[in-house]
Write a protein that holds these residues in place. Structure first.
Motif, PDB file in Angstrom:
ATOM      1  N   ILE A  71      10.767  95.449  36.498  1.00  0.00           N
ATOM      2  CA  ILE A  71      11.709  95.945  35.503  1.00  0.00           C
ATOM      3  C   ILE A  71      10.983  96.064  34.170  1.00  0.00           C
ATOM      4  O   ILE A  71      10.334  95.116  33.726  1.00  0.00           O
ATOM      5  N   GLY A  72      11.046  97.231  33.536  1.00  0.00           N
ATOM      6  CA  GLY A  72      10.389  97.428  32.247  1.00  0.00           C
ATOM      7  C   GLY A  72       9.653  98.743  32.224  1.00  0.00           C
ATOM      8  O   GLY A  72       9.835  99.615  33.065  1.00  0.00           O
ATOM      9  N   SER A  73       8.765  98.897  31.232  1.00  0.00           N
ATOM     10  CA  SER A  73       7.963 100.105  31.098  1.00  0.00           C
ATOM     11  C   SER A  73       6.707  99.971  31.937  1.00  0.00           C
ATOM     12  O   SER A  73       6.348  98.869  32.368  1.00  0.00           O
ATOM     13  N   PRO A  74       5.984 101.081  32.191  1.00  0.00           N
ATOM     14  CA  PRO A  74       4.755 100.992  32.988  1.00  0.00           C
ATOM     15  C   PRO A  74       3.719 100.044  32.397  1.00  0.00           C
ATOM     16  O   PRO A  74       2.916  99.462  33.121  1.00  0.00           O
ATOM     17  N   LYS A  75       3.723  99.880  31.058  1.00  0.00           N
ATOM     18  CA  LYS A  75       2.734  99.030  30.416  1.00  0.00           C
ATOM     19  C   LYS A  75       3.195  97.585  30.254  1.00  0.00           C
ATOM     20  O   LYS A  75       2.382  96.704  30.018  1.00  0.00           O
ATOM     21  N   LEU A  76       4.478  97.354  30.332  1.00  0.00           N
ATOM     22  CA  LEU A  76       5.003  96.000  30.159  1.00  0.00           C
ATOM     23  C   LEU A  76       6.118  95.790  31.170  1.00  0.00           C
ATOM     24  O   LEU A  76       7.231  96.286  30.979  1.00  0.00           O
ATOM     25  N   ILE A  77       5.808  95.084  32.242  1.00  0.00           N
ATOM     26  CA  ILE A  77       6.764  94.916  33.325  1.00  0.00           C
ATOM     27  C   ILE A  77       7.062  93.440  33.539  1.00  0.00           C
ATOM     28  O   ILE A  77       6.306  92.562  33.134  1.00  0.00           O
ATOM     29  N   GLN A  78       8.182  93.192  34.167  1.00  0.00           N
ATOM     30  CA  GLN A  78       8.563  91.846  34.573  1.00  0.00           C
ATOM     31  C   GLN A  78       9.270  91.963  35.917  1.00  0.00           C
ATOM     32  O   GLN A  78      10.133  92.818  36.102  1.00  0.00           O
ATOM     33  N   TYR A  79       8.899  91.106  36.838  1.00  0.00           N
ATOM     34  CA  TYR A  79       9.550  91.116  38.144  1.00  0.00           C
ATOM     35  C   TYR A  79      10.903  90.441  37.985  1.00  0.00           C
ATOM     36  O   TYR A  79      10.999  89.336  37.436  1.00  0.00           O
ATOM     37  N   GLY A  80      11.935  91.093  38.458  1.00  0.00           N
ATOM     38  CA  GLY A  80      13.262  90.519  38.291  1.00  0.00           C
ATOM     39  C   GLY A  80      14.239  91.012  39.336  1.00  0.00           C
ATOM     40  O   GLY A  80      13.931  91.877  40.158  1.00  0.00           O
ATOM     41  N   THR A  81      15.430  90.445  39.292  1.00  0.00           N
ATOM     42  CA  THR A  81      16.505  90.836  40.209  1.00  0.00           C
ATOM     43  C   THR A  81      17.731  91.233  39.388  1.00  0.00           C
ATOM     44  O   THR A  81      18.001  90.664  38.320  1.00  0.00           O
ATOM     45  N   ILE A  82      18.450  92.208  39.902  1.00  0.00           N
ATOM     46  CA  ILE A  82      19.678  92.679  39.250  1.00  0.00           C
ATOM     47  C   ILE A  82      20.799  92.632  40.284  1.00  0.00           C
ATOM     48  O   ILE A  82      20.634  93.086  41.412  1.00  0.00           O
ATOM     49  N   GLY A  83      21.931  92.075  39.896  1.00  0.00           N
ATOM     50  CA  GLY A  83      23.065  92.032  40.808  1.00  0.00           C
ATOM     51  C   GLY A  83      23.992  90.880  40.471  1.00  0.00           C
ATOM     52  O   GLY A  83      23.644  89.967  39.704  1.00  0.00           O
ATOM     53  N   ASP A  84      25.179  90.913  41.043  1.00  0.00           N
ATOM     54  CA  ASP A  84      26.176  89.892  40.750  1.00  0.00           C
ATOM     55  C   ASP A  84      25.789  88.528  41.310  1.00  0.00           C
ATOM     56  O   ASP A  84      26.304  87.506  40.863  1.00  0.00           O
ATOM     57  N   THR A  85      24.856  88.515  42.276  1.00  0.00           N
ATOM     58  CA  THR A  85      24.435  87.237  42.881  1.00  0.00           C
ATOM     59  C   THR A  85      23.853  86.304  41.834  1.00  0.00           C
ATOM     60  O   THR A  85      24.209  85.115  41.768  1.00  0.00           O
ATOM     61  N   THR A  86      22.919  86.815  41.008  1.00  0.00           N
ATOM     62  CA  THR A  86      22.311  85.962  39.983  1.00  0.00           C
ATOM     63  C   THR A  86      23.302  85.647  38.864  1.00  0.00           C
ATOM     64  O   THR A  86      23.269  84.555  38.294  1.00  0.00           O
ATOM     65  N   ASN A  87      24.186  86.599  38.552  1.00  0.00           N
ATOM     66  CA  ASN A  87      25.206  86.331  37.531  1.00  0.00           C
ATOM     67  C   ASN A  87      26.099  85.161  37.943  1.00  0.00           C
ATOM     68  O   ASN A  87      26.401  84.276  37.131  1.00  0.00           O
ATOM     69  N   LEU A  88      26.505  85.158  39.220  1.00  0.00           N
ATOM     70  CA  LEU A  88      27.372  84.082  39.702  1.00  0.00           C
ATOM     71  C   LEU A  88      26.623  82.749  39.740  1.00  0.00           C
ATOM     72  O   LEU A  88      27.199  81.693  39.445  1.00  0.00           O
ATOM     73  N   ALA A  89      25.315  82.785  40.096  1.00  0.00           N
ATOM     74  CA  ALA A  89      24.527  81.552  40.088  1.00  0.00           C
ATOM     75  C   ALA A  89      24.507  80.942  38.700  1.00  0.00           C
ATOM     76  O   ALA A  89      24.597  79.712  38.531  1.00  0.00           O
ATOM     77  N   SER A  90      24.425  81.790  37.670  1.00  0.00           N
ATOM     78  CA  SER A  90      24.438  81.293  36.294  1.00  0.00           C
ATOM     79  C   SER A  90      25.789  80.658  35.964  1.00  0.00           C
ATOM     80  O   SER A  90      25.849  79.605  35.315  1.00  0.00           O
ATOM     81  N   ARG A  91      26.889  81.261  36.443  1.00  0.00           N
ATOM     82  CA  ARG A  91      28.221  80.717  36.184  1.00  0.00           C
ATOM     83  C   ARG A  91      28.421  79.392  36.926  1.00  0.00           C
ATOM     84  O   ARG A  91      29.066  78.473  36.424  1.00  0.00           O
ATOM     85  N   ILE A  92      27.892  79.284  38.136  1.00  0.00           N
ATOM     86  CA  ILE A  92      27.990  78.021  38.886  1.00  0.00           C
ATOM     87  C   ILE A  92      27.251  76.917  38.137  1.00  0.00           C
ATOM     88  O   ILE A  92      27.718  75.761  38.070  1.00  0.00           O
ATOM     89  N   CYS A  93      26.102  77.263  37.558  1.00  0.00           N
ATOM     90  CA  CYS A  93      25.336  76.292  36.776  1.00  0.00           C
ATOM     91  C   CYS A  93      26.169  75.800  35.592  1.00  0.00           C
ATOM     92  O   CYS A  93      26.133  74.614  35.242  1.00  0.00           O
ATOM     93  N   ASP A  94      26.931  76.700  34.982  1.00  0.00           N
ATOM     94  CA  ASP A  94      27.773  76.313  33.848  1.00  0.00           C
ATOM     95  C   ASP A  94      28.858  75.322  34.276  1.00  0.00           C
ATOM     96  O   ASP A  94      29.254  74.439  33.500  1.00  0.00           O
ATOM     97  N   VAL A  95      29.348  75.489  35.508  1.00  0.00           N
ATOM     98  CA  VAL A  95      30.405  74.589  35.997  1.00  0.00           C
ATOM     99  C   VAL A  95      29.841  73.202  36.295  1.00  0.00           C
ATOM    100  O   VAL A  95      30.516  72.186  36.091  1.00  0.00           O
ATOM    101  N   ALA A  96      28.591  73.137  36.777  1.00  0.00           N
ATOM    102  CA  ALA A  96      27.992  71.858  37.158  1.00  0.00           C
ATOM    103  C   ALA A  96      27.854  70.947  35.945  1.00  0.00           C
ATOM    104  O   ALA A  96      27.577  71.393  34.834  1.00  0.00           O
TER     105      ALA A  96
END
Length: 535
Positions: free
Chosen positions: A466-491
Motif C-alpha cells: 500500500i502506497g506509492s511505488p517509491k514508498l510502500i508499506q505491506y498492509g491489509t484492508i478490510g473489516d477483519t482488522t477493524n473489528l480486531a481493533s474494536r475487540i482490543c478496545d473491549v478487552a
C-alpha cells in the motif's frame, strides 16, 4: 627401480620413482621432481640413473647438496643413502619395501590405471622474487627485471609474474590500498623512476592522481606526470611508449614535458571492459631509449590485471554498501514480507484470510504524562523488541504496523498456514506472560509496571503493498482488522479477547476460553460474541 622418498618418517611420505636417465630436482616447473621449498634452487641437482649406477650431481645450487650430511658436488648413491637438498631430506632406495606404500591405483581396486606421479597445487607455486633480478634488467636492454635471458623462458616467466600479480590483487582490498599495491608490484618488476595511477572523476570528467610511487633517490616535489601524455592515452584508449618525450612531435605543445625534463615514459590505459577508467603512467627522468616494445607490452598486460582488480574492488565496495543499505531497508519490513519481496519482487494485492492481533498498553496516555519523552521511547523500544522479535516472529506472524503504543500483527499473509489462528492466540498468551516478566525487571529499574489488552479476529482481507511505488508499506484492508481493533478496545488490562471466527479456526480447542456476554462495539449496530482466553 630406484626411488626418492621425501620425509620417509612422515605418515604419508612423498615417493618419487626415478626414471632411467637424468632426473632433475628443484623449484622450477620443468624439473622431474618439483620441490617448492625456498631453500632449494630453481634447478638444484640431478640424479643420473643407469642400469648399474645412480649418480647425484649438484647443479651449482645456493644451499648445496649433501649425502649422508657430507657436502658433495657429485657422488654415487647407495641403497639407504640420505640426500639433503637445502633443508629438504630424501631417502634413496633401490626398491620399495613391503611396509612402504606403493603408487596408488586410480579408479579403485581392479583398475588398470596407475598414478605414476602426484603433485599438490602448492608445489607449483613460485615466489615473485625468484623470477626477478634487481641488477640484471639494463643488461637485457629492457627495464623488465627478469633473471632469464632465453626468450622462451622469459615469455614463460612473464606469464608466471602476471599470474602472481593476479593472485596478489585478487583478494578484496580498500581502493587506496589496492592502487598502492599495484604500484609496489610495478616498481618491483620494472626498473622505472616513477609510477602513477590516475583515475577518472565521474563528476568532473577529469583524470585525478590517486597513487604515486618513486624509486629511492628520486625527487618528489612538483607535478610528477605529463598531463599531455596521460590525456592522450585516456582519450585514445591506447598505450604509448616515448623514447624521449621532449622531442616527440605528438607533444609539441606540452610544456609540462619540457619543464619536467621527462626523457622516456610509458603510459597505458586502465580498461577492464569497453570504458577506460584511468591510466597507469611510468617514466624515467634521465635516460633515453630505456624502454622497449617488450616493456610496453608487459606493462599493458599488467595494467589489464590492475584494471580488473580495480573494477572488482569497486564492485565489491558497491555490493558491501548495497548490502548495508538493504539491511537497513529490510529493518522497516517484517521478516515474512522481506522474504516474500525477495521471492516475488513487488507484492500484488490478494484476497486472503488472516487472523489479526491488536495489542495496546492500558492507560498509556496517563502513564506517559509522568515520564520524560526519551524514557517513553526507551520503554517502548524494549517492550516492542520482546513483543515482536521474541514472540510474533517466533510464531511466524507478520508485523503490519506500530500505532503509538499499539501494534497490529497478522497471521495468514503474505504466507498462509493451516494453524494461523492457533499461532496468533498462542502468541497473545506469550505476550501477556512476557509483560509479567518485564514488570519484574521494570519495577526495579524504572519503577514502572504495565498491562496490555489484546484483541484477535479472523476473516477476509485484501493484503499487499500500500502506497506509492517509491514508498510502500505491506498492509491489509478490510473489516477483519477493524473489528480486531474494536475487540482490543473491549478487552481489559491483562485480557485476551477473541472473536467467534477465531474460536472456530482454533480447531481442537486445546486453548481454554470463557464466553463473555455479547457486546456492541464502536461503529457497529449488532451485538458480537467474544471469548476471553485463559492462560
Amino acid at each position: 627401480m630406484p626411488y626418492l622418498i621425501k620425509n620417509p618418517d612422515a605418515t604419508n611420505p612423498e615417493i618419487h620413482k626415478l626414471k632411467p636417465g637424468v632426473n632433475t630436482i628443484g623449484r622450477e616447473l620443468d624439473n622431474s621432481i618439483i620441490v617448492a621449498d625456498k631453500s632449494l634452487s630453481r634447478h638444484h641437482a640431478e640424479i643420473l640413473i643407469t642400469e648399474e649406477r645412480a649418480i647425484v650431481t649438484d647443479l651449482g645450487s645456493l644451499n648445496n647438496t649433501f649425502v649422508n650430511e657430507y657436502k658433495i658436488d657429485q657422488c654415487e648413491l647407495n641403497d639407504g643413502d640420505w640426500i639433503r637438498y637445502g633443508a629438504v631430506v630424501f631417502l634413496f632406495v633401490q626398491a620399495l619395501k613391503s611396509s612402504q606404500p606403493k603408487p596408488e591405483p586410480l579408479g579403485g581396486e581392479g583398475s588398470n590405471l596407475s598414478i605414476i606421479g602426484r603433485l599438490a597445487p602448492e608445489k607449483t607455486r613460485v615466489a615473485l622474487h625468484d623470477l626477478l633480478d634487481q641488477q640484471n634488467s639494463q643488461q637485457q636492454g629492457t627495464v623488465l627485471m627478469l633473471r632469464q635471458q632465453n626468450a622462451e623462458q622469459r615469455a614463460l616467466d612473464k606469464l608466471k609474474i602476471l599470474l602472481k600479480v593476479s593472485q596478489q590483487l585478487s583478494s578484496p582490498k580498500k581502493p587506496q590500498k589496492l592502487l598502492e599495491k599495484i604500484l609496489d608490484l610495478l616498481l618491483q618488476i620494472m626498473n622505472v623512476d616513477r609510477a602513477i595511477i590516475l583515475m577518472l572523476n565521474q563528476q568532473t570528467g577529469e583524470l585525478e592522481q590517486k597513487a604515486v610511487k618513486f624509486r629511492d633517490g628520486i625527487a618528489t616535489d612538483g607535478q610528477i606526470y605529463s598531463t599531455t601524455i596521460t590525456n592522450f592515452v585516456y582519450e585514445k584508449g591506447e598505450a604509448i611508449l616515448t623514447s624521449d618525450a621532449c622531442v616527440d612531435n605528438r607533444f609539441d605543445d606540452a610544456n609540462s614535458i619540457l619543464a619536467q625534463a621527462i626523457r622516456a615514459s610509458m603510459c597505458v590505459p586502465l580498461k577492464p571492459r569497453e570504458q577506460v577508467i584511468g591510466v597507469l603512467y611510468a617514466d624515467n627522468l634521465s635516460m633515453v631509449n630505456v624502454y622497449r616494445q617488450e616493456d610496453l607490452e608487459f606493462l599493458t598486460a599488467l595494467a589489464n590485471q590492475a584494471a580488473i582488480a580495480i573494477e572488482n574492488a569497486a564492485l565489491y565496495k558497491q555490493i558491501e554498501t548495497e548490502a548495508v543499505m538493504r539491511a537497513k531497508f529490510e529493518s522497516f519490513f517484517p521478516e515474512a514480507v522481506s522474504k516474500k519481496l525477495k521471492e516475488e519482487g513487488p507484492l500484488k494485492i490478494v484476497d486472503t484470510e488472516v487472523t489479526a492481533l491488536f495489542a495496546d498498553i492500558s492507560h498509556f496516555t496517563q502513564m506517559c504524562s509522568q515520564m520524560e519523552p526519551r524514557q517513553v521511547i526507551e520503554m517502548l523500544n524494549e517492550y516492542f523488541q520482546v513483543m515482536v522479535e521474541d514472540i510474533i516472529f517466533k510464531y511466524e506472524g507478520t508485523l503490519e504496523k506500530y500505532i503509538g503504543d499499539g501494534l497490529l500483527a497478522i497471521w495468514g499473509a503474505p504466507y498462509r498456514q493451516p494453524d494461523d489462528a492457533k499461532r496468533a492466540v498462542q502468541a497473545a498468551i506469550d505476550m501477556q506472560r512476557a509483560v509479567k516478566r518485564l514488570n519484574q525487571d521494570w519495577v526495579k529499574r524504572r519503577n514502572l509496571q504495565i498491562q496490555i489488552h489484546i484483541g484477535l479476529n479472523t476473516g477476509k482481507v485484501a493484503a499487499g503493498n500500500i502506497g506509492s511505488p517509491k514508498l510502500i508499506q505491506y498492509g491489509t484492508i478490510g473489516d477483519t482488522t477493524n473489528l480486531a481493533s474494536r475487540i482490543c478496545d473491549v478487552a481489559k488490562g491483562g485480557e485476551i479477547l477473541i472473536s467467534q471466527t477465531t474460536l472456530k479456526q482454533l480447531g481442537d480447542r486445546t486453548i481454554p476460553v470463557v464466553k463473555i456476554p455479547p457486546v456492541r462495539v464502536k461503529g457497529k449496530q449488532q451485538l458480537f460474541q467474544f471469548y476471553r482466553v485463559l492462560y
